[in-house]
Write an enzyme that holds these catalytic residues in place. Structure first.
Site, PDB file in Angstrom:
ATOM      1  N   LYS A 197       0.860  -1.176   0.000  1.00 20.02           N
ATOM      2  CA  LYS A 197       0.000   0.000   0.000  1.00 20.02           C
ATOM      3  C   LYS A 197       0.896   1.225   0.000  1.00 20.02           C
ATOM      4  O   LYS A 197       1.691   1.422   0.924  1.00 20.02           O
ATOM      5  CB  LYS A 197      -0.903  -0.014   1.232  1.00 20.02           C
ATOM      6  N   LYS A 250      -2.099  -1.523  -3.866  1.00 21.37           N
ATOM      7  CA  LYS A 250      -2.947  -0.340  -3.811  1.00 21.37           C
ATOM      8  C   LYS A 250      -2.108   0.915  -3.904  1.00 21.37           C
ATOM      9  O   LYS A 250      -1.140   1.010  -3.164  1.00 21.37           O
ATOM     10  CB  LYS A 250      -3.707  -0.395  -2.484  1.00 21.37           C
TER      11      LYS A 250
HETATM   12  C1  PBG Z   1      -7.407   3.616   5.345  1.00 17.72           C
HETATM   13  C2  PBG Z   1      -7.713   3.386   3.920  1.00 17.72           C
HETATM   14  C3  PBG Z   1      -7.532   4.330   2.905  1.00 17.72           C
HETATM   15  C4  PBG Z   1      -8.069   3.771   1.753  1.00 17.72           C
HETATM   16  C5  PBG Z   1      -8.547   2.496   2.072  1.00 17.72           C
HETATM   17  N1  PBG Z   1      -8.301   2.267   3.433  1.00 17.72           N
HETATM   18  C6  PBG Z   1      -6.994   5.704   2.944  1.00 17.72           C
HETATM   19  C7  PBG Z   1      -5.668   5.962   3.491  1.00 17.72           C
HETATM   20  O1  PBG Z   1      -4.830   5.074   3.643  1.00 17.72           O
HETATM   21  O2  PBG Z   1      -5.434   7.122   3.805  1.00 17.72           O
HETATM   22  C8  PBG Z   1      -8.135   4.474   0.435  1.00 17.72           C
HETATM   23  C9  PBG Z   1      -8.989   3.856  -0.598  1.00 17.72           C
HETATM   24  C10 PBG Z   1      -9.375   4.723  -1.734  1.00 17.72           C
HETATM   25  O3  PBG Z   1      -8.792   5.789  -1.991  1.00 17.72           O
HETATM   26  O4  PBG Z   1     -10.311   4.330  -2.429  1.00 17.72           O
HETATM   27  N2  PBG Z   1      -6.760   2.717   6.089  1.00 17.72           N
END
Ligand code: PBG
Length: 326
Positions: A197, A250
């Site tokens: 991520k 991601k």
């Molecule tokens: C938070 C989380 C995020 C997303 C999914 N889970 C945001 C972040 O890490 O700040 C983002 C998903 C998206 O942008 O569709 N743990």
């Protein structure tokens, strides 16, 4: 040498041949559809930066899920949109049994036992600091975050969640959560780890939806540097050793090479998270008439499959399902 005896265009000369030699495919069975949940009733609230995506209360969400199931979408992710006044440093609401999110999981699972439900595990929706981990002296502390993540996961497992989705990027969390689940007998609850991520600028609309942006600083001490891919291999091997059933990359679009890399190196399923900013871009351009929405969506999702994604978590899921029905 006469290379004109090899003409790749022959395999493109009509749609039957093109279909016969098509290498990747995309079906509704590959898609996971996200929903934002809010406490209350009769709510279907628009999110300006995410057109056609809403914050739902569970009563209005049930018929929506029923329709998606009829379209062939079977897996859903739920994200809680929490009132600011209920947030605290330790995200204690996340494991409060009266939490509307846990109740909603229970109700959806009893109403539609055939639906597969996935959660998000991280502190940010419930944290007054807006970070995925516990904040102490301006630092996101790793090891003290783990027990909170485990409590949150256990509460979700008790509510009936099928797949736990740790999105927090703390070290050691998959193993810690797996052990906590197994100790309480939740050996059938799956873990889809947000393995690679990245600290991405494409999460903006999601943070609007949950009002969950960090109050201070950024997420770069836990989310990955967009410049790196060897690090994705390290994260993946740790997650697999710690007991993850599936891995996730991601965002998806800027990281197709990372999806490919993990697919080539590890035997377990890989999911791509086609994030909120990627969705918003296509909508904005289509609204201006600069892109053909349906064509762009299909191409984007198919590219993730070509890169090696088994599943795709995407806000486009319902539109795509409708598109292939027509
Ligand atoms: C938070 C989380 C995020 C997303 C999914 N889970 C945001 C972040 O890490 O700040 C983002 C998903 C998206 O942008 O569709 N743990």
């Amino acid at each position: 040498m006469n290379l004109m005896n090899i003409r790749p265009r022959r395999n493109r000369k009509n749609s039957a041949i093109r279909d016969m030699v098509q290498e990747s495919n995309l079906g509704v069975e590959h898609l996971i559809y996200p929903f934002f949940l809010k406490d209350g009733s009769n709510i279907k609230e628009e999110i300006p930066s995410l057109p056609n995506v809403y914050r739902w209360s569970v009563d209005t969400l049930l018929p929506e899920i029923e329709q998606c199931l009829r379209f062939g979408i079977k897996t859903f992710v739920l994200f809680p949109a929490v009132e600011e006044s209920l947030k605290d440093k330790t995200a204690s609401m996340s494991y409060d049994p009266n939490n509307f999110y846990l109740k909603a999981i229970e109700l959806i699972k009893t109403t539609f036992p055939e639906a597969v439900l996935m959660s998000d595990v991280a502190l940010d929706p419930y944290s007054s600091d807006g970070h995925d981990g516990l904040v102490e002296d301006g630092k996101i502390v790793n090891d003290k975050t783990l027990p909170i993540l485990a409590k949150m996961s256990l509460a979700q497992a008790e509510a009936g969640i099928d797949i736990i989705g740790p999105s927090d990027m703390m070290d050691g969390r998959v193993g810690f959560i797996r052990e906590a689940l197994d100790k309480k007998g939740y050996t059938d609850t799956s873990i889809m780890s947000y393995t690679a991520k990245y600290a991405s600028s494409f999460y903006g609309p999601f943070r609007d939806a949950l009002k969950s942006a960090p109050k201070d600083g950024d997420k770069k001490t836990y989310q990955m540097n967009p410049a790196n891919k060897n690090e994705a291999l390290i994260e993946a091997s740790l997650d697999i050793d710690e007991g993850a059933d599936m891995l996730m990359v991601k965002p998806a679009l800027c990281y197709l090479d990372v999806i490919h890399l993990l697919k080539e190196n590890y035997p377990i399923p890989i999911t791509a998270y086609n994030v909120s900013g990627e969705y918003a871009m296509v909508h904005a351009a289509s609204k201006n008439g600069w892109l053909d929405y349906n064509a762009a969506v299909s191409e984007m999702l198919l590219s993730m499959r070509r890169a090696g994604a088994d599943g795709i978590l995407t806000y486009f899921a319902k539109d795509f399902a409708q598109m292939i029905r027509n």
